[in-house]
Design an enzyme around this catalytic site. Structure first.
Site, PDB file in Angstrom:
ATOM      1  CG  HIS A 180       5.214  61.897  43.286  1.00  0.00           C
ATOM      2  ND1 HIS A 180       4.521  62.458  42.253  1.00  0.00           N
ATOM      3  CD2 HIS A 180       4.725  60.666  43.449  1.00  0.00           C
ATOM      4  CE1 HIS A 180       3.628  61.597  41.827  1.00  0.00           C
ATOM      5  NE2 HIS A 180       3.729  60.499  42.532  1.00  0.00           N
TER       6      HIS A 180
ATOM      7  NE  ARG B  65       2.485  65.198  34.828  1.00  0.00           N
ATOM      8  CZ  ARG B  65       3.729  65.691  34.768  1.00  0.00           C
ATOM      9  NH1 ARG B  65       3.964  66.950  35.064  1.00  0.00           N
ATOM     10  NH2 ARG B  65       4.744  64.914  34.414  1.00  0.00           N
TER      11      ARG B  65
ATOM     12  NE  ARG C  27      -1.150  63.341  31.194  1.00  0.00           N
ATOM     13  CZ  ARG C  27      -0.085  63.010  31.915  1.00  0.00           C
ATOM     14  NH1 ARG C  27       0.991  62.528  31.311  1.00  0.00           N
ATOM     15  NH2 ARG C  27      -0.072  63.185  33.220  1.00  0.00           N
TER      16      ARG C  27
ATOM     17  CD  GLU D 118       2.914  58.352  28.879  1.00  0.00           C
ATOM     18  OE1 GLU D 118       3.613  58.893  29.735  1.00  0.00           O
ATOM     19  OE2 GLU D 118       1.674  58.440  28.858  1.00  0.00           O
TER      20      GLU D 118
ATOM     21  CG  ASN E 102       8.790  61.800  33.553  1.00  0.00           C
ATOM     22  OD1 ASN E 102       9.882  62.230  33.245  1.00  0.00           O
ATOM     23  ND2 ASN E 102       7.790  62.585  33.933  1.00  0.00           N
ATOM     24  CG  ASP E 103       5.037  56.719  32.558  1.00  0.00           C
ATOM     25  OD1 ASP E 103       5.374  56.046  33.554  1.00  0.00           O
ATOM     26  OD2 ASP E 103       4.084  57.517  32.578  1.00  0.00           O
TER      27      ASP E 103
ATOM     28  NE  ARG F 214       7.006  58.400  36.956  1.00  0.00           N
ATOM     29  CZ  ARG F 214       6.260  59.175  36.180  1.00  0.00           C
ATOM     30  NH1 ARG F 214       5.711  58.674  35.086  1.00  0.00           N
ATOM     31  NH2 ARG F 214       6.079  60.431  36.470  1.00  0.00           N
TER      32      ARG F 214
ATOM     33  CB  CYS G 213       5.605  66.923  27.984  1.00  0.00           C
ATOM     34  SG  CYS G 213       4.822  65.313  27.907  1.00  0.00           S
TER      35      CYS G 213
HETATM   36  C1  PEP Z   1       5.918  61.138  31.373  1.00  0.00           C
HETATM   37  O1  PEP Z   1       5.631  59.965  31.605  1.00  0.00           O
HETATM   38  O2  PEP Z   1       7.048  61.522  30.990  1.00  0.00           O
HETATM   39  C2  PEP Z   1       4.909  62.198  31.560  1.00  0.00           C
HETATM   40  C3  PEP Z   1       5.139  63.438  31.180  1.00  0.00           C
HETATM   41  O3  PEP Z   1       3.762  61.852  32.187  1.00  0.00           O
HETATM   42  P1  PEP Z   1       3.631  61.652  33.792  1.00  0.00           P
HETATM   43  O4  PEP Z   1       4.943  62.054  34.420  1.00  0.00           O
HETATM   44  O5  PEP Z   1       2.494  62.494  34.198  1.00  0.00           O
HETATM   45  O6  PEP Z   1       3.378  60.183  33.883  1.00  0.00           O
HETATM   46 MG    MG Z   2       3.559  59.378  31.855  1.00  0.00          MG
END
Ligand code: PEP
Ligand code: MG
Length: 558
Positions: A188, A287, A323, A412, A435-436, A446, A483
């Site tokens: 975060h 989001r 989303r 993801e 990210n995921d 993460r 994204c």
């Molecule tokens: C991701 O996982 O890259 C993503 C964009 O979703 P979030 O960061 O909201 O899990």
């Molecule tokens: Mg994600």
């Protein structure tokens, strides 16, 4: 002598200034009573004066802050102005002979219990009461007040890690850089730093040794923190900062005219307005769960429609990818996620919650359809955490039942990347959540600083999954966006374009930097650096090879 600490750069740019460390959390005062000889009236007066002082400090800080920070501080100041807390605390000192700090703590506990019992909006205010309590107790006991320091001049914020509540009050005019001992590239802290355009380095082993008042120079691209920097280092930081004041023209394309839509990630209506002001070509990731975090109950359809309409209204005539709720793991929503899963990141989250609560997804799709009908944006819808072609097929069918024809999936989960062909037979588009995707490909949480070296989308294995997704999508002529935070990395953006991404969605602050790099490279350059990054032996080697092949990055101060 200058000493360099090495961490992980997560938000590009440089910043130099004096260190201010985050204070330790305020501890619960011991359950002690006043000594028999104590002056009870003086103790009562101490409570009243501390409460009034906190109220004045908060009102003053709110007056000097802007944006979300001003809103958060104004709410806290209003909370501090409520006499109920001080009145009950004074009664406890006088009648029960509690120490002033203990009396405040106990009085706050009563208010917190009452608010929590009321549920809904009132329950969400318990955090504000606890904040006021901590500030009053800090004043009474002579410790530093909690929260982001406000020394009255720009500074480098040093913390172990930042909680979402702290980050709301970060003022980019005051915080020139962030350094944390914890956190990873997709934590975060990292996401927020990028969204505010504050250079940041996380997972810095020596961060806890940094002292209030010492001077440091932070490079959020290289991931370095220089202690006791020389005049040349400070001048370089200033020059790089000045170069970064650039704007986005509103159209993403490479030097040879290949179009790459540059979109924004938004979490709520006010974010959508700022994204539109920053020139975003649309929204690549809305989001929706962020509109409702902390809510105990499912938001009624009418409330959802209002929130979605406000976002769509900021982008009339433009694409907005909505989303569906990505609840679970780091973003629990009690009305769809279960407590006590042994491993929530691998649990019933994202689209998986729809198996248990299909009516929640249906009501959300109905709300999105109603909002789309009432506004003039081009609405696309996508589901988070899709793993199989069957899930994609079922989601697309449900969207179509609501008249939502542009239905796609986030990629993801590595399984979806490897089976992108069959998944995209059904889904109209894919959006790579790097990210995921990184978290699952590398089996690395993460949020964990210890795993920051693994948690980077520069990992060749992650880029191979991006490549597989783009190839699977090309077989069905489907667009693929990115994204995840990878899209906001100005050095990685050309790699993603070279792998076949057709749009990049990011925090609005990153648009100008990413656009500036793309404008200076051709599609062929992008393909060349993509091949280098995928073929690299390690993440670090891939990044170094791409930076060497694209000197424009250094030229732009990125
Ligand atoms: C991701 O996982 O890259 C993503 C964009 O979703 P979030 O960061 O909201 O899990
Ligand atoms: Mg994600």
């Amino acid at each position: 002598m200058t000493v360099a600490l090495q961490g992980v750069g997560v938000s590009p740019g440089t910043g130099a200034g004096t260190v201010q460390t985050m204070p330790a959390p305020v501890a619960e005062p011991p359950a002690a009573d006043l000594s028999p000889a104590a002056d009870v009236e003086a103790a009562c007066a101490a409570v009243e004066s501390a409460a009034a002082g906190v109220q004045a400090d908060l009102a003053d800080a709110a007056g000097h802050a802007s944006g979300t920070a001003a809103e958060v501080l104004t709410v806290a100041a209003a909370m501090a102005a409520d006499p109920a807390l001080a009145t009950d605390a004074v009664r406890r000192v006088r009648e029960l002979r509690r120490t002033p700090e203990r009396a405040v703590w106990e009085a706050a506990a009563v208010v917190i219990d009452q608010l929590a019992g009321l549920g809904g909006y009132m329950a969400e205010r318990t955090r504000d009461v606890a904040d006021v309590r901590d500030r009053v107790v800090a004043r009474l006991t002579g410790v530093r007040p909690p929260g982001v320091p406000a020394p009255g001049h720009p500074f480098v914020l040093v913390a172990h890690d930042l909680a979402p509540a702290d980050t709301a009050t970060l003022d980019p005019e005051q915080v020139v850089a962030i350094v944390t001992a914890g956190g990873g590239p997709t934590s975060h802290t990292a996401i927020l730093a990028r969204s505010l355009g504050i250079p940041a380095v996380v997972a810095v082993p020596g961060a806890s040794a940094l002292q209030d008042g010492e001077t440091v120079a932070v490079d959020g691209s290289a991931g370095t923190v220089l202690r006791d920097p020389g005049p040349d280092d400070l001048a370089a930081a200033d020059r790089a900062r000045a170069r970064r004041d650039r704007a986005f023209s509103g159209t993403g394309r490479t030097a040879d005219g290949h179009r790459v839509q540059l979109l924004a990630n938004v979490a709520d209506p006010s974010g959508a307005v700022s994204a539109a002001e920053a020139g975003a070509e649309g929204v690549g990731l809305f989001r929706t769960e962020f509109c409702f975090l902390g809510r105990a109950d499912e938001p009624p359809v009418a409330e959802q429609v209002r929130a979605y309409r406000a976002v769509l209204a900021a982008f009339a005539g433009k694409k907005v990818v909505v989303r569906t709720l990505d609840a679970g793991a780091d973003k629990p929503l009690p009305f769809v996620t279960a407590d006590g899963e042994p491993n929530p990141a691998l649990g019933v989250r994202g689209l998986r919650t729809a198996a248990r609560h299909p009516e929640v997804l249906d009501r959300q799709l109905a709300a999105i359809a109603e909002a789309a009908h009432a506004e003039h944006a081009e609405v696309w819808v996508m589901a988070p955490m899709v793993a199989t072609p069957d899930e994609a097929e079922a989601f697309v069918a449900r969207c179509e039942a609501h008249g939502l024809r542009q239905a796609g999936v986030m990629v993801e989960v590595p399984a979806a990347a490897l089976c992108a062909g069959p998944v995209l037979e059904h889904a109209r588009f894919a959006s790579l959540g790097t990210n995921d995707l990184t978290q699952y490909a590398m089996a690395a949480d993460r949020e964990l600083a210890d795993l920051a070296a693994l948690s980077t989308p520069w990992q060749p294995a992650v880029l191979a999954l991006v490549q597989a997704t783009c190839r699977g999508a090309a077989a069905h002529d489907r667009p693929v966006g990115v994204c995840g935070e990878a899209a906001a990395d100005p050095a990685l953006a050309p790699v993603l374009v070279g792998l076949g991404a057709t749009s990049l969605s990011m925090t609005p602050r990153a648009l100008a930097d990413v656009a500036a790099v793309l404008e200076r490279v051709t599609l062929e350059d992008c393909r060349r650096v993509a091949a280098l990054a995928v073929a690299a032996r390690t993440a670090g080697e891939g990044r170094a090879a791409v930076r060497e092949a694209l000197p424009v990055l250094t030229g732009l101060g990125l």
